[in-house]
Design a protein around this motif. Structure first.
Motif, mmCIF file in Angstrom:
data_model
loop_
_atom_site.group_PDB
_atom_site.id
_atom_site.type_symbol
_atom_site.label_atom_id
_atom_site.label_comp_id
_atom_site.label_asym_id
_atom_site.label_seq_id
_atom_site.Cartn_x
_atom_site.Cartn_y
_atom_site.Cartn_z
ATOM 1 N N VAL A 30 0.884 -1.169 0.000
ATOM 2 C CA VAL A 30 0.000 0.000 0.000
ATOM 3 C C VAL A 30 0.916 1.212 0.000
ATOM 4 O O VAL A 30 1.704 1.397 0.924
ATOM 5 C CB VAL A 30 -0.945 0.020 1.222
ATOM 6 N N ARG A 31 0.827 1.992 -1.064
ATOM 7 C CA ARG A 31 1.681 3.162 -1.199
ATOM 8 C C ARG A 31 1.022 4.375 -0.559
ATOM 9 O O ARG A 31 -0.188 4.473 -0.519
ATOM 10 C CB ARG A 31 1.948 3.460 -2.676
ATOM 11 N N GLY A 32 1.826 5.297 -0.120
ATOM 12 C CA GLY A 32 1.316 6.531 0.466
ATOM 13 C C GLY A 32 1.075 7.582 -0.600
ATOM 14 O O GLY A 32 1.700 7.565 -1.647
ATOM 15 N N SER A 33 0.157 8.483 -0.322
ATOM 16 C CA SER A 33 -0.120 9.604 -1.208
ATOM 17 C C SER A 33 0.799 10.755 -0.820
ATOM 18 O O SER A 33 1.029 11.006 0.363
ATOM 19 C CB SER A 33 -1.581 10.027 -1.064
ATOM 20 N N HIS A 34 1.318 11.464 -1.793
ATOM 21 C CA HIS A 34 2.230 12.579 -1.524
ATOM 22 C C HIS A 34 1.506 13.783 -0.921
ATOM 23 O O HIS A 34 2.120 14.649 -0.346
ATOM 24 C CB HIS A 34 2.927 13.011 -2.817
ATOM 25 N N HIS A 35 0.191 13.812 -1.067
ATOM 26 C CA HIS A 35 -0.578 14.998 -0.690
ATOM 27 C C HIS A 35 -0.993 15.045 0.771
ATOM 28 O O HIS A 35 -1.340 16.099 1.274
ATOM 29 C CB HIS A 35 -1.832 15.096 -1.563
ATOM 30 N N ASP A 36 -0.991 13.908 1.451
ATOM 31 C CA ASP A 36 -1.593 13.884 2.792
ATOM 32 C C ASP A 36 -0.667 13.387 3.887
ATOM 33 O O ASP A 36 -1.114 13.108 4.997
ATOM 34 C CB ASP A 36 -2.866 13.055 2.775
ATOM 35 N N GLY A 37 0.608 13.243 3.587
ATOM 36 C CA GLY A 37 1.559 12.818 4.605
ATOM 37 C C GLY A 37 1.364 11.384 5.087
ATOM 38 O O GLY A 37 1.771 11.048 6.186
ATOM 39 N N GLY A 38 0.722 10.547 4.284
ATOM 40 C CA GLY A 38 0.545 9.147 4.649
ATOM 41 C C GLY A 38 -0.764 8.822 5.337
ATOM 42 O O GLY A 38 -1.010 7.675 5.698
ATOM 43 N N ALA A 39 -1.640 9.811 5.500
ATOM 44 C CA ALA A 39 -2.915 9.570 6.198
ATOM 45 C C ALA A 39 -3.800 8.589 5.448
ATOM 46 O O ALA A 39 -4.435 7.722 6.057
ATOM 47 C CB ALA A 39 -3.654 10.887 6.412
ATOM 48 N N LEU A 40 -3.844 8.682 4.124
ATOM 49 C CA LEU A 40 -4.681 7.770 3.347
ATOM 50 C C LEU A 40 -4.152 6.338 3.423
ATOM 51 O O LEU A 40 -4.922 5.395 3.578
ATOM 52 C CB LEU A 40 -4.771 8.240 1.893
ATOM 53 N N LYS A 41 -2.841 6.179 3.358
ATOM 54 C CA LYS A 41 -2.245 4.848 3.493
ATOM 55 C C LYS A 41 -2.616 4.242 4.847
ATOM 56 O O LYS A 41 -3.029 3.082 4.923
ATOM 57 C CB LYS A 41 -0.722 4.927 3.351
ATOM 58 N N ARG A 42 -2.489 5.019 5.913
ATOM 59 C CA ARG A 42 -2.843 4.521 7.248
ATOM 60 C C ARG A 42 -4.312 4.117 7.310
ATOM 61 O O ARG A 42 -4.655 3.067 7.865
ATOM 62 C CB ARG A 42 -2.542 5.575 8.318
ATOM 63 N N ARG A 43 -5.187 4.932 6.722
ATOM 64 C CA ARG A 43 -6.625 4.638 6.745
ATOM 65 C C ARG A 43 -6.928 3.357 5.976
ATOM 66 O O ARG A 43 -7.708 2.520 6.438
ATOM 67 C CB ARG A 43 -7.405 5.824 6.157
ATOM 68 N N LEU A 44 -6.327 3.196 4.814
ATOM 69 C CA LEU A 44 -6.542 1.975 4.029
ATOM 70 C C LEU A 44 -6.082 0.745 4.810
ATOM 71 O O LEU A 44 -6.759 -0.287 4.827
ATOM 72 C CB LEU A 44 -5.818 2.061 2.686
ATOM 73 N N MET A 45 -4.950 0.859 5.469
ATOM 74 C CA MET A 45 -4.434 -0.277 6.234
ATOM 75 C C MET A 45 -5.322 -0.563 7.441
ATOM 76 O O MET A 45 -5.546 -1.722 7.782
ATOM 77 C CB MET A 45 -2.979 -0.035 6.611
ATOM 78 N N GLU A 46 -5.876 0.469 8.071
ATOM 79 C CA GLU A 46 -6.813 0.263 9.179
ATOM 80 C C GLU A 46 -8.072 -0.474 8.726
ATOM 81 O O GLU A 46 -8.672 -1.215 9.495
ATOM 82 C CB GLU A 46 -7.213 1.607 9.791
ATOM 83 N N LEU A 47 -8.464 -0.259 7.474
ATOM 84 C CA LEU A 47 -9.656 -0.919 6.929
ATOM 85 C C LEU A 47 -9.391 -2.364 6.508
ATOM 86 O O LEU A 47 -10.311 -3.084 6.158
ATOM 87 C CB LEU A 47 -10.188 -0.136 5.724
ATOM 88 N N GLY A 48 -8.124 -2.781 6.515
ATOM 89 C CA GLY A 48 -7.796 -4.168 6.176
ATOM 90 C C GLY A 48 -7.015 -4.347 4.897
ATOM 91 O O GLY A 48 -6.718 -5.468 4.503
ATOM 92 N N PHE A 49 -6.671 -3.267 4.224
ATOM 93 C CA PHE A 49 -5.873 -3.344 3.005
ATOM 94 C C PHE A 49 -4.398 -3.432 3.408
ATOM 95 O O PHE A 49 -3.681 -2.439 3.412
ATOM 96 C CB PHE A 49 -6.143 -2.134 2.109
ATOM 97 N N VAL A 50 -3.976 -4.619 3.772
ATOM 98 C CA VAL A 50 -2.618 -4.855 4.258
ATOM 99 C C VAL A 50 -1.931 -5.894 3.384
ATOM 100 O O VAL A 50 -2.591 -6.755 2.801
ATOM 101 C CB VAL A 50 -2.619 -5.309 5.742
ATOM 102 N N PRO A 51 -0.602 -5.811 3.274
ATOM 103 C CA PRO A 51 0.121 -6.795 2.473
ATOM 104 C C PRO A 51 -0.207 -8.228 2.908
ATOM 105 O O PRO A 51 -0.302 -8.523 4.100
ATOM 106 C CB PRO A 51 1.589 -6.453 2.734
ATOM 107 N N GLY A 52 -0.448 -9.082 1.910
ATOM 108 C CA GLY A 52 -0.762 -10.481 2.162
ATOM 109 C C GLY A 52 -2.253 -10.782 2.160
ATOM 110 O O GLY A 52 -2.650 -11.940 2.043
ATOM 111 N N GLU A 53 -3.090 -9.752 2.262
ATOM 112 C CA GLU A 53 -4.548 -9.951 2.301
ATOM 113 C C GLU A 53 -5.092 -10.156 0.886
ATOM 114 O O GLU A 53 -4.628 -9.560 -0.070
ATOM 115 C CB GLU A 53 -5.219 -8.734 2.947
ATOM 116 N N ARG A 54 -6.086 -11.023 0.765
ATOM 117 C CA ARG A 54 -6.758 -11.266 -0.516
ATOM 118 C C ARG A 54 -7.714 -10.122 -0.813
ATOM 119 O O ARG A 54 -8.367 -9.593 0.087
ATOM 120 C CB ARG A 54 -7.556 -12.569 -0.488
#
Length: 92
Positions: A30-54
């Motif tokens: 999950v890559r971070g967005s340059h515009h938000d300092g990584g907030a979107l990446k953190r949110r996606l990972m909190e929702l379950g979009f993590v490496p290894g997940e189907r």
């Protein structure tokens, strides 16, 4: 235009927004967005979009110009192209 990246392990990766409908894949990164300092990446990972997940794209709305219906684990989400383009996947 589809973008594929080749990794050292020989698997071709693409982003979730490019994944064909009903194709199962595994999240590689999950890559971070340059515009938000990584907030979107953190949110996606909190929702379950993590490496290894189907993950699977269930549906594309408005002929690919609207949101995607995406399943990760047992949850289903509507995602904009921006979010889905940050999720790198490898077809399963």
């Amino acid at each position: 235009m589809k973008t594929q990246r080749h990794h050292p392990d020989g698997q071709s990766a693409t982003t979730l927004d490019q994944l064909p409908v009903r194709t199962q894949a595994t999240i590689r990164e999950v890559r971070g967005s340059h515009h938000d300092g990584g907030a979107l990446k953190r949110r996606l990972m909190e929702l379950g979009f993590v490496p290894g997940e189907r993950v699977q794209v269930l549906r594309r709305v408005f002929h690919g110009h609207g949101p995607l219906a995406v399943r990760v684990g047992t949850s289903t989400f509507a995602m904009r192209k921006l979010e889905s383009s940050l999720i790198e996947v490898v077809p399963a």
